[in-house]
Motif scaffolding. Structure first.
Motif, PDB file in Angstrom:
ATOM      1  N   PRO A   1       6.117 -12.909   3.610  1.00  0.00           N
ATOM      2  CA  PRO A   1       6.660 -12.072   4.693  1.00  0.00           C
ATOM      3  C   PRO A   1       6.587 -10.578   4.383  1.00  0.00           C
ATOM      4  O   PRO A   1       6.403  -9.763   5.298  1.00  0.00           O
ATOM      5  N   ALA A   2       6.715 -10.207   3.107  1.00  0.00           N
ATOM      6  CA  ALA A   2       6.568  -8.790   2.741  1.00  0.00           C
ATOM      7  C   ALA A   2       5.161  -8.306   3.082  1.00  0.00           C
ATOM      8  O   ALA A   2       4.988  -7.178   3.558  1.00  0.00           O
TER       9      ALA A   2
ATOM     10  N   LEU B   1       5.029  -7.797   6.849  1.00  0.00           N
ATOM     11  CA  LEU B   1       5.738  -6.567   7.221  1.00  0.00           C
ATOM     12  C   LEU B   1       4.937  -5.336   6.835  1.00  0.00           C
ATOM     13  O   LEU B   1       4.882  -4.355   7.588  1.00  0.00           O
ATOM     14  N   GLU B   2       4.323  -5.372   5.665  1.00  0.00           N
ATOM     15  CA  GLU B   2       3.486  -4.251   5.241  1.00  0.00           C
ATOM     16  C   GLU B   2       2.346  -4.050   6.241  1.00  0.00           C
ATOM     17  O   GLU B   2       2.030  -2.915   6.621  1.00  0.00           O
TER      18      GLU B   2
ATOM     19  N   LEU C   1       2.337  -4.811   9.422  1.00  0.00           N
ATOM     20  CA  LEU C   1       2.911  -4.235  10.640  1.00  0.00           C
ATOM     21  C   LEU C   1       3.132  -2.732  10.476  1.00  0.00           C
ATOM     22  O   LEU C   1       2.774  -1.940  11.350  1.00  0.00           O
ATOM     23  N   VAL C   2       3.686  -2.331   9.347  1.00  0.00           N
ATOM     24  CA  VAL C   2       3.919  -0.913   9.057  1.00  0.00           C
ATOM     25  C   VAL C   2       2.595  -0.147   9.091  1.00  0.00           C
ATOM     26  O   VAL C   2       2.506   0.949   9.661  1.00  0.00           O
TER      27      VAL C   2
ATOM     28  N   TRP D   1       6.433   4.424   9.527  1.00  0.00           N
ATOM     29  CA  TRP D   1       7.383   3.712   8.655  1.00  0.00           C
ATOM     30  C   TRP D   1       6.760   3.473   7.286  1.00  0.00           C
ATOM     31  O   TRP D   1       7.122   2.544   6.572  1.00  0.00           O
TER      32      TRP D   1
ATOM     33  N   ALA E   1       8.385   2.435   3.897  1.00  0.00           N
ATOM     34  CA  ALA E   1       8.676   1.037   3.547  1.00  0.00           C
ATOM     35  C   ALA E   1       7.648   0.469   2.578  1.00  0.00           C
ATOM     36  O   ALA E   1       7.939  -0.492   1.853  1.00  0.00           O
ATOM     37  N   LYS E   2       6.458   1.062   2.523  1.00  0.00           N
ATOM     38  CA  LYS E   2       5.442   0.583   1.595  1.00  0.00           C
ATOM     39  C   LYS E   2       5.865   0.747   0.141  1.00  0.00           C
ATOM     40  O   LYS E   2       5.396   0.011  -0.719  1.00  0.00           O
TER      41      LYS E   2
ATOM     42  N   LEU F   1       7.612  -2.695   0.027  1.00  0.00           N
ATOM     43  CA  LEU F   1       6.831  -3.849   0.475  1.00  0.00           C
ATOM     44  C   LEU F   1       5.576  -4.095  -0.357  1.00  0.00           C
ATOM     45  O   LEU F   1       5.272  -5.249  -0.698  1.00  0.00           O
TER      46      LEU F   1
ATOM     47  N   LYS G   1       4.929  -7.486  -2.411  1.00  0.00           N
ATOM     48  CA  LYS G   1       3.760  -8.297  -2.052  1.00  0.00           C
ATOM     49  C   LYS G   1       2.853  -8.491  -3.259  1.00  0.00           C
ATOM     50  O   LYS G   1       2.446  -9.615  -3.581  1.00  0.00           O
TER      51      LYS G   1
END
Length: 187
Positions: free
Chosen positions: A130-131, A134-135, A137-138, A149, A152-153, A156, A160
């Motif tokens: 999931p990380a 999400l990465e 998506l960012v 965003w 967040a990396k 994430l 990951k």
């Protein structure tokens, strides 16, 4: 009572619970089957090979290995519009399929080769996939100019990456131990 019954159902469907680990028909059990592992291995290998080939067609350095938000922003800013679009498509396609493939491979191998503790040992993999999503998506949001965003990396990308390395090590360790145990039992 309804919540308790539903929770019991969810736990039972994971293959862990009153009947013990890996009893019953579950997704996790299916991922540990030999044919599924081979398909996951093939998909992971093909996707791993495709990333540099496709990125190279557009002269891209992919954001996936960049954890520092400042570096990520500089990378995005240095891309031409066509490169941004190509990178967004790569992220939305290959980089969605990739965590599914390597996640299935590493999760299935961990559960197969470590049957007693496999589900617990697979928790980092279950966090890393999931990380990775999400990465992605960012990155897509930044590449398409929707929202930044990228901070967040900083969390994430290492999560990951660490989960990927952990999963690979668990799979390779499982294969090595299986081979070693097999030789120890041979006459």
């Amino acid at each position: 009572a309804v919540l308790s019954g539903r929770l019991s159902s969810v736990i039972r469907d994971t293959g862990v619970g009153e009947a013990g680990p890996m009893r019953g028909n579950s997704v996790i059990r299916q991922l540990s089957e030999g044919r599924v592992l081979l398909v996951s291995l093939a998909a992971t290998a093909v996707l791993t090979a495709l990333f540099p080939v496709v990125a190279g067609q557009f002269g891209l350095t992919l954001l996936d290995a960049v954890a520092d938000p400042t570096e990520a922003r500089a990378l995005v800013a240095g891309l031409a519009e066509e490169q941004r679009q190509a990178h967004a498509w790569i992220t939305a396609t290959l980089d969605v399929a990739y965590p599914l493939a390597y996640g299935a491979l590493f999760l299935g191998a961990t559960v197969r080769f470590f049957p007693r503790q496999g589900v617990l040992l697979a928790i980092p993999i279950l966090i890393g996939v999931p990380a990775d999503f999400l990465e992605g998506l960012v990155q897509i949001l930044a590449l398409t100019g929707q929202v930044d965003w990228l901070a967040a990396k900083a969390v994430l990308t290492p999560v990951k990456g660490g989960a990927f390395v952990y999963g690979a090590v668990m799979a390779l360790l499982g294969v090595a131990l299986r081979g070693w145990r097999g030789r120890a039992k041979a006459p």
